[in-house]
Design a protein around this motif. Structure first.
Motif, PDB file in Angstrom:
ATOM      1  N   VAL A 149       0.830  -1.033   0.073  1.00  0.00           N
ATOM      2  CA  VAL A 149      -0.298  -0.078   0.129  1.00  0.00           C
ATOM      3  C   VAL A 149       0.898   1.325   0.080  1.00  0.00           C
ATOM      4  O   VAL A 149       1.803   1.475   0.917  1.00  0.00           O
ATOM      5  N   LEU A 150       0.706   2.008  -1.005  1.00  0.00           N
ATOM      6  CA  LEU A 150       1.525   3.253  -1.308  1.00  0.00           C
ATOM      7  C   LEU A 150       0.914   4.178  -0.626  1.00  0.00           C
ATOM      8  O   LEU A 150       0.029   4.478  -0.636  1.00  0.00           O
TER       9      LEU A 150
ATOM     10  N   LEU B  22      -0.269  -4.488   7.394  1.00  0.00           N
ATOM     11  CA  LEU B  22      -1.782  -4.344   7.278  1.00  0.00           C
ATOM     12  C   LEU B  22      -2.534  -5.776   7.129  1.00  0.00           C
ATOM     13  O   LEU B  22      -3.238  -5.901   6.382  1.00  0.00           O
ATOM     14  N   GLY B  23      -2.093  -6.470   8.324  1.00  0.00           N
ATOM     15  CA  GLY B  23      -2.666  -7.964   8.110  1.00  0.00           C
ATOM     16  C   GLY B  23      -1.581  -8.640   7.468  1.00  0.00           C
ATOM     17  O   GLY B  23      -0.493  -8.115   6.968  1.00  0.00           O
ATOM     18  N   GLU B  24      -2.044  -9.904   6.972  1.00  0.00           N
ATOM     19  CA  GLU B  24      -0.928 -10.912   6.742  1.00  0.00           C
ATOM     20  C   GLU B  24      -0.870 -10.631   5.146  1.00  0.00           C
ATOM     21  O   GLU B  24      -1.880 -10.390   4.371  1.00  0.00           O
ATOM     22  N   GLY B  25       0.409 -10.449   4.794  1.00  0.00           N
ATOM     23  CA  GLY B  25       0.795 -10.329   3.438  1.00  0.00           C
ATOM     24  C   GLY B  25       0.554  -9.044   2.722  1.00  0.00           C
ATOM     25  O   GLY B  25       0.731  -8.805   1.399  1.00  0.00           O
ATOM     26  N   ALA B  26       0.561  -7.896   3.535  1.00  0.00           N
ATOM     27  CA  ALA B  26       0.528  -6.511   3.019  1.00  0.00           C
ATOM     28  C   ALA B  26       1.257  -5.488   4.134  1.00  0.00           C
ATOM     29  O   ALA B  26       1.188  -5.814   5.303  1.00  0.00           O
ATOM     30  N   ARG B  27       1.743  -4.518   3.410  1.00  0.00           N
ATOM     31  CA  ARG B  27       2.499  -3.595   4.174  1.00  0.00           C
ATOM     32  C   ARG B  27       2.628  -2.222   3.579  1.00  0.00           C
ATOM     33  O   ARG B  27       2.301  -2.064   2.234  1.00  0.00           O
TER      34      ARG B  27
ATOM     35  N   THR C  65       4.190  -1.125  -8.190  1.00  0.00           N
ATOM     36  CA  THR C  65       2.857  -1.578  -8.493  1.00  0.00           C
ATOM     37  C   THR C  65       2.129  -2.059  -6.951  1.00  0.00           C
ATOM     38  O   THR C  65       1.952  -3.017  -6.894  1.00  0.00           O
ATOM     39  N   PRO C  66       1.629  -0.995  -6.557  1.00  0.00           N
ATOM     40  CA  PRO C  66       0.964  -1.196  -5.461  1.00  0.00           C
ATOM     41  C   PRO C  66      -0.626  -1.620  -5.453  1.00  0.00           C
ATOM     42  O   PRO C  66      -1.140  -1.525  -6.721  1.00  0.00           O
TER      43      PRO C  66
ATOM     44  N   VAL D  83      -6.829  -1.113  -8.691  1.00  0.00           N
ATOM     45  CA  VAL D  83      -6.190  -0.433  -7.601  1.00  0.00           C
ATOM     46  C   VAL D  83      -6.950   0.596  -7.125  1.00  0.00           C
ATOM     47  O   VAL D  83      -7.147   1.471  -7.884  1.00  0.00           O
ATOM     48  N   ARG D  84      -7.459   0.698  -5.682  1.00  0.00           N
ATOM     49  CA  ARG D  84      -8.145   1.640  -5.188  1.00  0.00           C
ATOM     50  C   ARG D  84      -7.290   2.616  -4.626  1.00  0.00           C
ATOM     51  O   ARG D  84      -6.013   2.460  -4.147  1.00  0.00           O
ATOM     52  N   SER D  85      -7.771   3.869  -4.699  1.00  0.00           N
ATOM     53  CA  SER D  85      -6.994   5.145  -4.483  1.00  0.00           C
ATOM     54  C   SER D  85      -7.798   6.370  -4.001  1.00  0.00           C
ATOM     55  O   SER D  85      -9.012   6.506  -4.281  1.00  0.00           O
ATOM     56  N   GLY D  86      -7.191   7.158  -3.276  1.00  0.00           N
ATOM     57  CA  GLY D  86      -7.569   8.458  -3.030  1.00  0.00           C
ATOM     58  C   GLY D  86      -6.827   9.513  -2.167  1.00  0.00           C
ATOM     59  O   GLY D  86      -5.491   9.050  -1.979  1.00  0.00           O
ATOM     60  N   PHE D  87      -7.467  10.339  -1.481  1.00  0.00           N
ATOM     61  CA  PHE D  87      -6.780  11.377  -0.811  1.00  0.00           C
ATOM     62  C   PHE D  87      -7.235  11.594   0.538  1.00  0.00           C
ATOM     63  O   PHE D  87      -8.434  11.636   0.818  1.00  0.00           O
TER      64      PHE D  87
END
Length: 204
Positions: free
Chosen positions: A4-5, A32-37, A62-63, A160-164
């Motif tokens: 997660v960028l 952020l849980g198993e398998g994500a940072r 490639t987030p 890929v979900r994204s926002g601000f």
């Protein structure tokens, strides 16, 4: 390991620090849980280079999700932004001395893009944790909005979900820190697939 960028901005307008980056950088490597940072990176506060820098980061990392953050001086709440608009209209010069007025972010782009994050679920999670937070209907017209718009433009049509997120200069002493607020917002966005249906707050 999925990424997660999370981005913040360098200081601007003669400030020594930018709270968005000071908070984001402390979340580098947080799971952020198993398998994500979280991978935290700083963007330049400049119209000419911020979008280019963000695009390069997305290509390199490639987030699976991207959340950009910035400082909103004068706001007292963590603002989860709903919409980015296709306009640059700078109140002050950026860090390269540029001050575009009434120019499009993308000449051939649509008038606006919506966040693809679960914005109301994020606000609810923050409020439940004692953080002043609201859905915001405007990300302004400075570099923050430009980055938000270019982010959504770059990822439009992808999975890929994204926002601000806009952060205040500093939260009240009786609230969780900006670092904790940002961690909770990112964690909620990552784990929530469908947004909640609730009334949303608004900031001007």
């Amino acid at each position: 390991m999925q990424t997660v960028l999370l981005t913040g901005f360098e200081p601007f307008d003669n400030a020594l620090i930018n709270p968005s980056w000071e908070a984001a950088r402390q979340l580098e490597g947080v799971p952020l849980g198993e398998g994500a940072r979280i991978v935290a990176r700083c963007l330049p506060c400049a119209f000419a280079t911020a979008g280019e820098h963000l695009t390069r980061l997305i290509s390199e990392l490639t987030p699976a999700m991207v959340i950009a953050t910035g400082l909103a001086p004068g706001r007292s709440e963590v603002s989860i932004e709903r919409v980015a608009i296709n306009i640059n209209d700078a109140r002050i010069p950026d860090n390269l001395g540029q001050q575009p007025i009434d120019t499009p972010v993308a000449v051939d782009g649509p008038a606006a893009y919506f966040s693809t994050l679960p914005i109301k679920a994020m606000v609810k999670a923050l409020r439940d944790a004692g953080v002043a937070a609201a859905v915001s209907q405007t990300a302004g017209t400075f570099v923050c909005n430009q980055v938000f718009y270019l982010l959504q433009h770059r990822l439009a049509g992808s999975e890929v979900r994204s926002g601000f997120i806009h952060v205040p200069s500093s939260p009240p002493a009786d609230q969780p820190s900006l670092v904790e607020a940002l961690r909770l917002a990112v964690f909620t966005a990552w784990l929530t697939q469908a947004d909640v249906v609730e009334t949303g707050g608004q900031v001007s």
